[in-house]
Design an enzyme around this catalytic site. Structure first.
Site, short mmCIF file in Angstrom:
data_model
loop_
_atom_site.label_atom_id
_atom_site.label_comp_id
_atom_site.label_asym_id
_atom_site.label_seq_id
_atom_site.Cartn_x
_atom_site.Cartn_y
_atom_site.Cartn_z
N ASN A 125 1.16 -1.10 -0.08
CA ASN A 125 -0.12 -0.03 -0.40
C ASN A 125 0.91 1.06 -0.50
O ASN A 125 1.33 2.09 0.93
CB ASN A 125 -0.91 -0.06 1.03
CG ASN A 125 -1.69 1.32 1.11
OD1 ASN A 125 -1.82 1.83 0.33
ND2 ASN A 125 -2.39 1.59 2.47
N LYS A 132 0.14 4.16 0.02
CA LYS A 132 -0.08 5.48 0.39
C LYS A 132 -0.27 6.48 -0.44
O LYS A 132 -0.13 6.54 -1.63
CB LYS A 132 0.15 5.68 2.02
CG LYS A 132 0.25 4.47 2.74
CD LYS A 132 0.32 4.73 4.48
CE LYS A 132 0.51 3.70 4.66
NZ LYS A 132 0.12 3.68 6.22
N HIS A 137 -9.87 1.62 4.90
CA HIS A 137 -8.30 1.59 5.40
C HIS A 137 -8.90 2.61 6.42
O HIS A 137 -9.57 4.00 6.62
CB HIS A 137 -7.01 2.11 4.25
CG HIS A 137 -5.64 1.58 4.39
ND1 HIS A 137 -5.40 2.79 6.25
CD2 HIS A 137 -4.58 1.43 4.91
CE1 HIS A 137 -4.57 2.80 6.34
NE2 HIS A 137 -3.43 1.82 5.19
N GLU A 188 -7.22 4.34 8.11
CA GLU A 188 -6.49 5.86 7.53
C GLU A 188 -8.00 7.10 6.83
O GLU A 188 -7.96 8.06 7.56
CB GLU A 188 -5.21 5.91 7.08
CG GLU A 188 -4.13 5.91 7.48
CD GLU A 188 -2.79 5.82 7.02
OE1 GLU A 188 -2.85 5.67 5.62
OE2 GLU A 188 -2.00 5.11 7.68
N GLU A 243 -5.10 -5.24 10.10
CA GLU A 243 -4.93 -4.16 10.54
C GLU A 243 -4.99 -3.12 11.97
O GLU A 243 -5.70 -2.05 12.56
CB GLU A 243 -4.30 -3.49 8.95
CG GLU A 243 -4.59 -3.68 8.16
CD GLU A 243 -3.54 -2.22 7.39
OE1 GLU A 243 -2.72 -2.87 6.72
OE2 GLU A 243 -4.38 -1.39 6.80
N GLY A 277 2.01 2.52 10.81
CA GLY A 277 3.09 2.79 10.44
C GLY A 277 3.83 3.83 11.68
O GLY A 277 4.22 5.07 11.91
N SER A 303 3.42 -2.01 10.54
CA SER A 303 4.70 -2.22 10.50
C SER A 303 5.42 -4.26 9.82
O SER A 303 6.08 -4.13 11.06
CB SER A 303 5.22 -1.62 11.84
OG SER A 303 4.80 -0.50 11.94
N GLY A 343 3.30 -0.96 3.99
CA GLY A 343 2.89 0.34 4.47
C GLY A 343 4.29 0.13 3.76
O GLY A 343 4.74 0.54 2.89
N GLY A 344 4.65 0.76 5.24
CA GLY A 344 6.37 2.09 4.59
C GLY A 344 6.96 0.48 4.08
O GLY A 344 7.72 1.15 3.52
C1 PEP Z 1 -1.28 0.45 6.14
O1 PEP Z 1 -1.18 1.29 6.50
O2 PEP Z 1 -1.41 -0.40 5.39
C2 PEP Z 1 0.19 -0.20 6.41
C3 PEP Z 1 0.37 -1.59 7.01
O3 PEP Z 1 1.43 0.36 7.45
P1 PEP Z 1 2.48 0.18 7.77
O4 PEP Z 1 2.83 -1.58 7.15
O5 PEP Z 1 3.78 1.00 7.43
O6 PEP Z 1 2.03 0.07 9.35
#
Ligand code: PEP
Length: 250
Positions: free
Chosen positions: A9, A11, A94, A96, A166, A172, A211, A232-233
């Site tokens: 993802n 973002k 999501h 966010e 999640e 994040g 994460s 994500g990251g």
């Molecule tokens: C996400 O936002 O879907 C996610 C898993 O982010 P991160 O891996 O950065 O925590």
């Protein structure tokens, strides 16, 4: 070996030029594994994703969809527009978007229905806040989110969804759910879906996100109920994404 789903993802990250080497490498990486690789990109880069990923083993898609077919919805993107760019995946619900853009369980349910009827695979996110977990409300919260997001769906529909647990406190933040915490909720959420739709537990795909990184990937992904990760990251740095994609677990 378990066939894992590993979906990035992005973002609101990356630039047009940074995507040239990124997509080129991702296509090569996906060729070298039996795992299923996907990436959800910002809308404006779907054109580039289509040019560089269509016909490859990399699934791609968007990070949101509008529930309406067309009309006066300034700034929004419809299912038919996503079709024009060959999308296969669409992230829905999501945290966010739920927290910053007021997406409700009801709108998540509408988006899931539109995505399914348009032939996309929804990547349907759910998960609790830290306060909810500390108050021991996470099972109830997850149950409500799953029930409302899947309202009006059929057994075949839920088999075509990629669910993603999640925990909001892990997104994040660098804080990761322990593999036991993730397994506990994912197994519980699968049981809810089995009970509601009469599907088999192994017909439901459910990922962990929050994460996820090279150092914790093996521990999380080897848990029996976890079918892969939403990343994500760590998907922004190809070296890290690659190392997660190459995970081989029983
Ligand atoms: C996400 O936002 O879907 C996610 C898993 O982010 P991160 O891996 O950065 O925590």
């Amino acid at each position: 070996m378990k066939k894992l789903y590993l979906i990035g993802n992005m973002k609101m990250n990356m630039t047009k030029s940074s995507l040239d080497p990124y997509f080129t490498e991702l296509v090569k990486v996906a060729e070298k594994t039996d795992n299923i690789v996907g990436v959800c990109v910002p809308y404006v880069y779907l054109c580039k994703a289509q040019k560089m990923l269509e016909g490859s083993k990399v699934l791609y898609g968007a990070q949101n969809i509008n529930e309406h077919a067309s009309g006066a919805y300034t700034g929004e993107i419809s299912a038919s527009m996503l079709h024009d760019f060959g999308c296969e995946l669409v992230i829905i619900g999501h945290s966010e978007r739920r927290q910053m853009y007021n997406e409700t369980d009801a709108s998540v349910n509408e988006k899931v229905k539109v995505a399914l009827s348009s032939g996309f695979t929804p990547v349907l996110c759910f998960g609790e806040t830290l306060d909810e977990r500390n108050a021991n409300k996470h099972f109830d919260l997850v149950r409500t989110q799953i029930e409302l997001a899947t309202e009006g769906l059929t057994a075949d529909d839920v088999k075509n969804i990629i669910f993603a647990y999640e925990p909001i406190w892990a997104i994040g933040t660098g804080m990761t759910a322990t593999s036991d915490q993730a397994e506990e909720i994912i197994s519980y959420a699968k049981d809810l879906i089995v009970a509601k739709f009469g599907v088999k537990k192994n017909e439901i795909i459910m990922l962990y996100g929050g994460s996820l990184k090279p150092s914790n990937a093996e521990d999380l992904l080897s848990k029996p109920s976890i079918d892969g990760g939403l990343i994500g990251g760590a998907c922004l740095k190809m070296e890290d994404f690659e190392s997660i994609i190459y995970q081989n677990v029983e």
